[in-house]
Scaffold this active site. Sequence first.
Site, PDB file in Angstrom:
ATOM      1  N   HIS A  61      62.160  43.674 -30.809  1.00 17.90           N
ATOM      2  CA  HIS A  61      61.670  45.047 -30.908  1.00 17.90           C
ATOM      3  C   HIS A  61      62.102  45.795 -29.653  1.00 17.90           C
ATOM      4  O   HIS A  61      61.784  45.392 -28.534  1.00 17.90           O
ATOM      5  CB  HIS A  61      60.143  45.065 -31.061  1.00 17.90           C
TER       6      HIS A  61
ATOM      7  N   GLU B 138      52.755  37.605 -27.564  1.00 18.33           N
ATOM      8  CA  GLU B 138      52.625  39.019 -27.210  1.00 18.33           C
ATOM      9  C   GLU B 138      52.179  39.087 -25.754  1.00 18.33           C
ATOM     10  O   GLU B 138      51.089  38.629 -25.417  1.00 18.33           O
ATOM     11  CB  GLU B 138      51.565  39.701 -28.087  1.00 18.33           C
TER      12      GLU B 138
ATOM     13  N   GLU C  35      59.968  46.937 -26.421  1.00 11.71           N
ATOM     14  CA  GLU C  35      59.157  45.954 -25.705  1.00 11.71           C
ATOM     15  C   GLU C  35      59.911  45.426 -24.485  1.00 11.71           C
ATOM     16  O   GLU C  35      60.264  44.253 -24.370  1.00 11.71           O
ATOM     17  CB  GLU C  35      58.732  44.850 -26.694  1.00 11.71           C
TER      18      GLU C  35
ATOM     19  N   HIS D 191      57.279  39.086 -27.586  1.00 15.87           N
ATOM     20  CA  HIS D 191      56.934  40.475 -27.906  1.00 15.87           C
ATOM     21  C   HIS D 191      55.939  41.025 -26.895  1.00 15.87           C
ATOM     22  O   HIS D 191      55.388  40.303 -26.077  1.00 15.87           O
ATOM     23  CB  HIS D 191      56.269  40.542 -29.287  1.00 15.87           C
TER      24      HIS D 191
HETATM   25 ZN   LIG Z   1      57.152  43.207 -31.211  1.00 13.85          ZN
END
Ligand SMILES: [Zn+2]
Length: 416
Positions: free
Chosen positions: A171, A376, A174, A300
């Site tokens: 992504h 994350e 990020e 992430h």
């Molecule tokens: Zn992500």
Amino acid sequence: MLVKRLLFLALFGIASAVEQVRYDNYKVYNVRIDDRQQFNLLNAQEKVLRLSSWREVRHLGESSDIMVAPQYEETFESLLLKHNISYSLKIDNVQRHIDAQRSLQRTGYHEWTQYHTLDEIYAWLDLIESRYPDIVKPFTIGDSYEGRPIRGVKISYQEGNPAVFIESNIHAREWITSATITYFIDELLVPRNPGVRDLAYNVDWYIIPVLNVDGFVYSHEVERLWRKSRMPSDPTGECIGTDLNRNFDFLWMLTGASADPCSEIYAGPSAESDPEISQLTAYINNSIPEGTIKIYISLHSYGQYVLSPWGHTDAEFPEHYPQMMHVAKGFSDALYRRYGTVFTYGSSATTLYEVSGSGKEWAYAVKNITIPYTIELRDKGELGFVLPPEDIIPVAREVTEGFVGMIAAAREVDVL
Ligand SMILES: [Zn+2]
Ligand SMILES: *[C@@H]1O[C@H](CO)[C@@H](O)[C@H](O)[C@H]1NC(C)=O
Ligand SMILES: *[C@@H]1O[C@H](CO)[C@@H](O)[C@H](O)[C@H]1NC(C)=O
Ligand SMILES: *[C@@H]1O[C@H](CO)[C@@H](O)[C@H](O)[C@H]1NC(C)=O
């Protein structure tokens, strides 16, 4: 190069493409969702009020982070009040934090005091490849949609090690993920403590610091909060990009993904439609001996979670769930012990949040990799994607400590 590019822009009249999108006075709210009605209400308003979700709510009673443009602020706040939805304002001007992410005196050096561009990251890869040729084995999985090489490194001190595979920055926005993982690579090359030395010597690390190279460049040059790839799918050309973490070929489009090319979670026209994903899986299939990857990590931000399969249902658990949880606990406990940061672990599907077609699910279901995670990184909704550069080193240090705990725990359950 620059001249050529300016000429190109002038010729095709798309000079506006390099104008940066601004977020002056855009706000981010932490909105607590207590029941289904509130959840549905906010979903229904997403398009109307052009709300942008920074972080999805996972359980009732928890919060979601929502970015709102200044022209919708009043309507949004009165909607929350009217429906008795509790909220707090986290960021009152997104642009100010975007500026702070770039404001430092820029240097070409990689010292983890600034967020680097793709060119700078690649120059640094060139540097470590030439400085540590016996340890760093460069690889390229192929080119992105826009023709940029997608580069990775294998860090290996000796033959016969089990491997960990890490893809980062799938992504685009990020940024903390590539900043963190390049620091970790540096730690492996110059281990500063016995724990990290053990990780370096006894495990092989395949790391792709920036998988979504096109989106990443776009997030630097044009739209800081860009998430998807840059492949156009919409025939009208209005909406661009696939959510690459919905594009893997396992239960593609089953849940938590969209068929609307304008959606932030658009899964693409078909599984592995985007070259970033088809080449990643082909690389893993063809260039890494079957069975050597024991742990797969998709890095992430944000929310501080270690998430395992299944993503598509919370009604059943994968066979290796106990091992997954043991190793996730090893990661979380290690960094909590040293740095006090809390990472929550569990399977990624919850009553309010399901996803399919993501990397860790493919790694587990198709490739039989016992320990597959989405991790994350920080934070928990204070600054989200616009963490200041001063946070890079603290985040990278805690993740390094987490990896030490993760490997130790994986050995305890004979995964490594
Ligand atoms: Zn992500
Ligand atoms: C509003 O929410 C609070 C708790 O957040 C609750 O105590 C109160 O009864 C609610 N009021 C209405 C009208 O639903
Ligand atoms: C990779 O291998 C899996 C089986 O291990 C197979 O199902 C898949 O089609 C392969 N993908 C590519 C791109 O080679
Ligand atoms: C994964 O395991 C299943 C059974 O557990 C087996 O049928 C399949 O061939 C394995 N796939 C790979 C790529 O090893």
